[in-house]
Motif scaffolding. Sequence first.
Motif, mmCIF file in Angstrom:
data_model
loop_
_atom_site.group_PDB
_atom_site.id
_atom_site.type_symbol
_atom_site.label_atom_id
_atom_site.label_comp_id
_atom_site.label_asym_id
_atom_site.label_seq_id
_atom_site.Cartn_x
_atom_site.Cartn_y
_atom_site.Cartn_z
ATOM 1 N N MET A 95 56.380 22.367 66.285
ATOM 2 C CA MET A 95 55.892 20.988 66.299
ATOM 3 C C MET A 95 56.915 20.034 66.904
ATOM 4 N N TYR B 277 48.684 18.028 63.937
ATOM 5 C CA TYR B 277 49.648 17.971 62.847
ATOM 6 C C TYR B 277 49.133 18.653 61.581
ATOM 7 N N VAL C 211 57.987 15.175 60.949
ATOM 8 C CA VAL C 211 58.244 16.586 61.247
ATOM 9 C C VAL C 211 59.745 16.824 61.411
ATOM 10 N N LEU D 35 51.770 16.192 71.360
ATOM 11 C CA LEU D 35 50.848 16.667 70.327
ATOM 12 C C LEU D 35 49.869 15.562 69.960
#
Length: 127
Positions: free
Chosen positions: A41, A52, A107, A47
Motif C-alpha cells: 500500500m 484501502y 498506512v 491508489l
Amino acid sequence: IYAGFVLTVAATTVWTLWRNRGQPLQVRRLDAVVAACLAYMLVMPRLLLYQYVLVLFPAYYVARRMERVPGAMVLVLLMLISVESTGPPGFRFLVPHLSPFYPLMLVLMLWAIHIARVSRHDIALSG
C-alpha cells in the motif's frame, strides 16, 4: 525519488522480518503478510480509496498486537476520523491539501508501528 522510497520500504520490511526468525512460524507468517500488505500500500503510486480495504486486516492486527491498550484505541480513533468534518478552528485551510493524503498517512503510521513492534520484539528475544 520514487525508486529510492520503494527500495527503502522494501529493504526495511525484509530486513526487519529477516531478523524476526526467533518467533514461532505462525507469528512470523502473520507478521510477513501484514508487513507485505502495508508495504504494498505504501509503494503503490496511485491508489483509489476503495483499494484501502486491503488495510483492514493489517490495521486490526497491528491494533490487537499493540502492548498498550490506549495506543490501540488511539489508532482506531484515528482511523474513524473523517478529515472533512474535523479540524481545529485555525487549520481549516489544510483540509483541502491534506485530505487526499490522509489514508496514505494512516498506512505509513501503521507500517511504522508494525515494523517497530516486530523489531522491538526481535531485540527482546536476542537480548
